[in-house]
Design a protein around this motif. Structure first.
Motif, mmCIF file in Angstrom:
data_model
loop_
_atom_site.group_PDB
_atom_site.id
_atom_site.type_symbol
_atom_site.label_atom_id
_atom_site.label_comp_id
_atom_site.label_asym_id
_atom_site.label_seq_id
_atom_site.Cartn_x
_atom_site.Cartn_y
_atom_site.Cartn_z
ATOM 1 N N TYR A 134 -3.812 -7.105 8.790
ATOM 2 C CA TYR A 134 -2.492 -6.988 8.153
ATOM 3 C C TYR A 134 -1.579 -6.155 9.039
ATOM 4 O O TYR A 134 -2.038 -5.241 9.720
ATOM 5 C CB TYR A 134 -2.616 -6.354 6.762
ATOM 6 N N HIS A 135 -0.299 -6.487 9.025
ATOM 7 C CA HIS A 135 0.663 -5.712 9.806
ATOM 8 C C HIS A 135 1.919 -5.453 8.962
ATOM 9 O O HIS A 135 2.230 -6.185 8.025
ATOM 10 C CB HIS A 135 1.000 -6.391 11.136
ATOM 11 N N TYR A 136 2.612 -4.428 9.357
ATOM 12 C CA TYR A 136 3.790 -3.947 8.630
ATOM 13 C C TYR A 136 4.920 -4.961 8.677
ATOM 14 O O TYR A 136 5.237 -5.509 9.720
ATOM 15 C CB TYR A 136 4.254 -2.629 9.255
ATOM 16 N N GLY A 192 -3.539 6.467 3.358
ATOM 17 C CA GLY A 192 -3.908 6.143 4.732
ATOM 18 C C GLY A 192 -5.232 5.425 4.864
ATOM 19 O O GLY A 192 -5.392 4.556 5.733
ATOM 20 N N GLN A 193 -6.197 5.746 4.008
ATOM 21 C CA GLN A 193 -7.513 5.106 4.088
ATOM 22 C C GLN A 193 -7.399 3.606 3.796
ATOM 23 O O GLN A 193 -7.954 2.782 4.515
ATOM 24 C CB GLN A 193 -8.484 5.776 3.124
ATOM 25 N N ALA A 194 -6.648 3.246 2.750
ATOM 26 C CA ALA A 194 -6.473 1.828 2.420
ATOM 27 C C ALA A 194 -5.680 1.123 3.517
ATOM 28 O O ALA A 194 -6.022 0.008 3.931
ATOM 29 C CB ALA A 194 -5.779 1.679 1.072
ATOM 30 N N GLU A 195 -4.624 1.768 4.003
ATOM 31 C CA GLU A 195 -3.812 1.144 5.041
ATOM 32 C C GLU A 195 -4.647 0.891 6.299
ATOM 33 O O GLU A 195 -4.523 -0.147 6.943
ATOM 34 C CB GLU A 195 -2.582 1.995 5.371
ATOM 35 N N LYS A 196 -5.522 1.817 6.625
ATOM 36 C CA LYS A 196 -6.405 1.642 7.788
ATOM 37 C C LYS A 196 -7.284 0.399 7.598
ATOM 38 O O LYS A 196 -7.428 -0.411 8.514
ATOM 39 C CB LYS A 196 -7.269 2.888 7.978
ATOM 40 N N LEU A 197 -7.849 0.243 6.397
ATOM 41 C CA LEU A 197 -8.681 -0.930 6.115
ATOM 42 C C LEU A 197 -7.871 -2.209 6.273
ATOM 43 O O LEU A 197 -8.302 -3.149 6.945
ATOM 44 C CB LEU A 197 -9.253 -0.863 4.692
ATOM 45 N N SER A 217 8.822 1.405 -5.528
ATOM 46 C CA SER A 217 8.463 0.929 -6.858
ATOM 47 C C SER A 217 8.202 2.154 -7.711
ATOM 48 O O SER A 217 7.304 2.947 -7.393
ATOM 49 C CB SER A 217 7.235 0.025 -6.791
ATOM 50 N N ASP A 218 8.983 2.316 -8.766
ATOM 51 C CA ASP A 218 8.825 3.475 -9.646
ATOM 52 C C ASP A 218 8.839 4.785 -8.870
ATOM 53 O O ASP A 218 8.013 5.667 -9.084
ATOM 54 C CB ASP A 218 7.537 3.357 -10.472
ATOM 55 N N GLU A 219 9.754 4.883 -7.951
ATOM 56 C CA GLU A 219 9.972 6.072 -7.124
ATOM 57 C C GLU A 219 8.838 6.366 -6.143
ATOM 58 O O GLU A 219 8.818 7.409 -5.506
ATOM 59 C CB GLU A 219 10.262 7.300 -7.999
ATOM 60 N N LEU A 220 7.903 5.451 -6.005
ATOM 61 C CA LEU A 220 6.833 5.586 -5.011
ATOM 62 C C LEU A 220 7.165 4.679 -3.834
ATOM 63 O O LEU A 220 7.695 3.583 -4.011
ATOM 64 C CB LEU A 220 5.484 5.196 -5.612
ATOM 65 N N VAL A 272 0.856 -1.182 0.000
ATOM 66 C CA VAL A 272 0.000 0.000 0.000
ATOM 67 C C VAL A 272 0.894 1.234 0.000
ATOM 68 O O VAL A 272 1.886 1.289 0.740
ATOM 69 C CB VAL A 272 -0.979 -0.005 1.205
ATOM 70 N N ARG A 273 0.556 2.186 -0.870
ATOM 71 C CA ARG A 273 1.350 3.411 -0.901
ATOM 72 C C ARG A 273 1.284 4.101 0.449
ATOM 73 O O ARG A 273 0.234 4.157 1.088
ATOM 74 C CB ARG A 273 0.835 4.359 -1.992
ATOM 75 N N GLU A 274 2.425 4.619 0.874
ATOM 76 C CA GLU A 274 2.491 5.268 2.189
ATOM 77 C C GLU A 274 1.522 6.431 2.313
ATOM 78 O O GLU A 274 1.088 6.754 3.412
ATOM 79 C CB GLU A 274 3.913 5.748 2.468
ATOM 80 N N ASP A 275 1.160 7.055 1.202
ATOM 81 C CA ASP A 275 0.251 8.193 1.265
ATOM 82 C C ASP A 275 -1.225 7.792 1.137
ATOM 83 O O ASP A 275 -2.094 8.639 1.022
ATOM 84 C CB ASP A 275 0.616 9.232 0.195
#
Length: 189
Positions: free
Chosen positions: A165-167, A154-159, A173-176, A149-152
């Motif tokens: 899921y845990h870190y 937050g809504q998806a990461e919260k889900l 990937s492609d500078e993201l 999940v892209r670090e920016d």
């Protein structure tokens, strides 16, 4: 209803893939506009054995409209599934940028490579249903799933964290910048 994708789903699926992969495809192609990106996604979706193929995609269909997709496959197949994509892009878009992937051991986790829900269907639990569907598929062969999940986002990461899921690590990937999240599914060994 969640079902396996078919080649005829290409037009609807391409729009959902583009929502997630637009920055990557734009970079790979040297700045392709939306129509060109959609055509590229169509190409990969209709062909087998790649990371965007109908073979790796399941769709949520509601009255003939595809409201969401999940792309998933065994993690050890990731490099092989992206290889034809990168080869095609390098051949057809010489002005694009494709970074070599970070060299790692193949992932033992079942990989959820893409999740996308249409704007009209968001907030109705569809993302959760698609993730849970992919997890059931994963349980047929392994004990854990992973996703990035892209670090920016937050809504998806919260889900994803609500779903257990845990870190595990951060990668580019492609500078993201992405967080790689994993989940133990609790399947007996």
């Amino acid at each position: 209803m969640i079902r396996k994708a078919a080649k005829d789903d290409a037009e609807q699926v391409a729009r959902l893939v583009d929502v997630v992969f637009e920055p990557h495809i734009r970079r790979w192609t040297g700045g392709a506009d939306e129509e060109e990106r959609l055509q590229l996604i169509h190409h990969f979706f209709k062909n087998g054995a790649n990371a965007f193929s109908y073979q790796c995609t399941d769709v949520y269909e509601n009255n003939g409209r595809i409201d969401g997709i999940v792309v998933h496959y065994p993690g050890e197949q990731d490099e092989a599934l992206f290889k034809p994509v990168m080869e095609y892009v390098r051949e057809h878009y010489p002005n694009g940028k494709t970074d070599p992937p970070e060299k790692e051991e193949p992932s033992p986790e079942y990989y959820i490579g893409l999740l996308s829900v249409s704007a009209e269907a968001r907030g109705q639990g569809l993302g959760t249903k698609l993730i849970e569907h992919a997890e059931r598929e994963a349980l047929k062969t392994t004990n854990s799933t992973a996703l990035s999940v892209r670090e920016d986002n937050g809504q998806a990461e919260k889900l994803y964290k609500q779903l257990g899921y845990h870190y595990k690590k951060t990668h580019k990937s492609d500078e993201l910048v992405y967080d790689y999240l994993i989940k133990n599914l609790g399947r007996p060994q």
